[in-house]
Write an enzyme that holds these catalytic residues in place. Structure first.
Site, PDB file in Angstrom:
ATOM      1  N   PRO A  74       0.884 -19.811  35.325  1.00 16.49           N
ATOM      2  CA  PRO A  74       2.016 -20.645  35.507  1.00 16.49           C
ATOM      3  C   PRO A  74       3.303 -20.368  34.636  1.00 16.49           C
ATOM      4  O   PRO A  74       2.840 -19.851  33.473  1.00 16.49           O
ATOM      5  CB  PRO A  74       1.279 -22.025  34.878  1.00 16.49           C
ATOM      6  CG  PRO A  74      -0.239 -21.712  35.219  1.00 16.49           C
ATOM      7  CD  PRO A  74      -0.486 -20.245  35.003  1.00 16.49           C
ATOM      8  N   CYS A  75       4.327 -20.664  34.979  1.00 18.18           N
ATOM      9  CA  CYS A  75       5.531 -20.260  34.551  1.00 18.18           C
ATOM     10  C   CYS A  75       6.065 -21.227  33.431  1.00 18.18           C
ATOM     11  O   CYS A  75       6.829 -21.171  32.616  1.00 18.18           O
ATOM     12  CB  CYS A  75       6.679 -20.020  35.401  1.00 18.18           C
ATOM     13  SG  CYS A  75       7.043 -21.418  36.247  1.00 18.18           S
ATOM     14  N   GLN A  76       5.594 -22.711  33.587  1.00 17.42           N
ATOM     15  CA  GLN A  76       6.226 -23.667  32.651  1.00 17.42           C
ATOM     16  C   GLN A  76       6.324 -23.448  31.209  1.00 17.42           C
ATOM     17  O   GLN A  76       7.138 -23.803  30.502  1.00 17.42           O
ATOM     18  CB  GLN A  76       5.355 -25.012  32.870  1.00 17.42           C
ATOM     19  CG  GLN A  76       5.533 -25.447  34.170  1.00 17.42           C
ATOM     20  CD  GLN A  76       4.319 -25.077  35.134  1.00 17.42           C
ATOM     21  OE1 GLN A  76       3.672 -23.905  34.890  1.00 17.42           O
ATOM     22  NE2 GLN A  76       4.156 -25.719  36.223  1.00 17.42           N
ATOM     23  N   TYR A  78       7.119 -21.060  29.741  1.00 15.78           N
ATOM     24  CA  TYR A  78       8.254 -20.135  29.327  1.00 15.78           C
ATOM     25  C   TYR A  78       9.643 -20.497  30.074  1.00 15.78           C
ATOM     26  O   TYR A  78      10.491 -19.894  29.712  1.00 15.78           O
ATOM     27  CB  TYR A  78       7.883 -18.704  29.955  1.00 15.78           C
ATOM     28  CG  TYR A  78       6.516 -18.255  29.621  1.00 15.78           C
ATOM     29  CD1 TYR A  78       6.233 -17.898  28.523  1.00 15.78           C
ATOM     30  CD2 TYR A  78       5.771 -18.283  30.798  1.00 15.78           C
ATOM     31  CE1 TYR A  78       4.699 -17.578  28.258  1.00 15.78           C
ATOM     32  CE2 TYR A  78       4.260 -18.311  30.539  1.00 15.78           C
ATOM     33  CZ  TYR A  78       3.712 -17.861  29.066  1.00 15.78           C
ATOM     34  OH  TYR A  78       2.627 -17.639  29.056  1.00 15.78           O
TER      35      TYR A  78
END
Ligand SMILES: C[S@@+](CC[C@H](N)C(=O)[O-])C[C@H]1O[C@@H](n2cnc3c(N)ncnc32)[C@H](O)[C@@H]1O
Length: 333
Positions: A74-76, A78
């Site tokens: 998951p990118c959240q 960053y």
């Protein structure tokens, strides 16, 4: 090849692998994914039927003895969005990625190949997530190569999706140690149309229409493209939920939309009978069209049991398989 497909989503990594090695019918894939809707999509293109699983619950024996790990965590942690504040490792959503790094240290047979995908800030911010990843890989003697690639620039595909990729392998060094912003020379020799019109469906689901009320309230925030455009914005999982910054919308008529929106601002007609936006042809891209722009093959589609909202969320979370297939080819070269 036994591939462990972590954060598998709809299976973009598996499809990218199969595109890179179309003659390989032997390799097996073990998807690990928590979202039932994503596993439903995955199962439509898999002989084995998989169940949703949480990475946090994985033990060493679950991840041991694979030849390759693919990961798009998951990118959240960053990114800066409504629900995320660039908290990096302090964001609970990075726990599963850290758990995997701990497991990687403990396995008896390490994967020879690893590919990681994430948003560009994962690299740019030089944050703790990437530092921890590099530290573990270096301690375990992996050779590493990092990339930031945009399919628009590298493959001329009319969609922007600037992403970070890390390739790691045990058996062979890489030629380049510094960050690469172009695909390796060994990239797949495929031709891609540069025009939006070549990625569109003949029959578009009714739900792609943009209502008059949305055009009135949010229309001026949209990034509007047409059939002959050579670029679209990155489509995110919040496409159709928010108008701004989540992906482009398509103009379906020849009108001068900018002038109509200007007129609309002056007249302040809010969705009434005479509203000047009533005749404006604008629609959302369908999930399948976004998949086309992200390099998914023609046969890929979403089962009818998944809602449009789920489809947008899943494809917005996925990867550009054209970019990834070239990187996987290079990783295994
Ligand atoms: C960035 S997306 C990757 C999508 C994937 N590469 C694809 O092609 O669709 C991250 C995925 O990880 C899944 N995920 C997040 N936390 C997870 C966890 N703890 N266990 C398993 N999957 C998880 C999400 O549901 C999401 O599908």
């Amino acid at each position: 090849m036994r591939v462990l497909e972590l954060f598998a989503g709809v299976g973009g990594m598996k499809i990218a692998y199969q595109m890179a090695f179309s003659d390989d019918k032997e390799s097996t894939f073990e998807p690990i994914e928590i979202l039932p809707a994503a596993i439903t999509v995955y199962n439509t293109h898999s002989i084995s039927k998989h169940r949703a699983k949480n990475i946090i619950g994985l033990k060493i024996h679950d991840v041991d003895n694979f030849d390759m790990w693919t990961m798009s965590p998951p990118c959240q942690p960053y990114t800066k969005q409504k629900s995320s504040k660039e908290l990096d490792l302090d964001d609970k959503r990075s726990d599963c990625f850290m758990h995997l790094l701990t497991l990687l240290r403990g396995v008896s047979k390490r994967p020879t190949y690893i590919i990681v995908e994430n948003v560009a800030p994962f690299y740019v911010r030089n944050g703790q997530g990437r530092m921890e990843l590099l530290k573990v890989l270096k301690d375990l003697n992996y050779n590493i190569s990092e990339y930031i690639i945009n399919p628009k620039d590298s493959l001329n595909i009319p969609n922007s999706r600037n992403r970070y990729y890390l390739l790691a392998r045990l058996n062979k060094t890489f030629d380049n140690e510094i960050l690469q912003t172009n695909l390796p020379e060994s990239k797949l020799k495929m031709e891609y149309s540069a025009f939006v019109r070549d990625y569109l469906l003949k029959n578009v689901p009714q739900e792609c229409e943009i209502t008059l009320s949305t055009k009135c309230k949010r229309g001026s925030l949209f990034d509007i493209v047409d059939l002959n455009s050579t670029s679209t914005m990155c489509f995110t999982k919040n496409y159709t939920k928010y108008a701004e910054g989540t992906g482009s919308v398509l103009k379906t008529s020849d009108q001068d939309i900018a002038a109509i929106f200007e007129n609309h601002c002056v007249r302040k007609c809010e969705g009434d009978e005479n509203c000047c936006l009533k005749q404006v042809g604008l629609r959302y891209f369908a999930p399948k069209e976004i998949a086309n722009l992200m390099g998914f093959p023609d046969w890929f589609d979403f089962p009818a049991s998944t809602t449009m909202k789920e489809q947008y969320r899943m494809i917005g979370n996925s990867i550009n398989v054209s970019v990834v297939s070239s990187l996987i080819k290079h990783l295994l070269s």
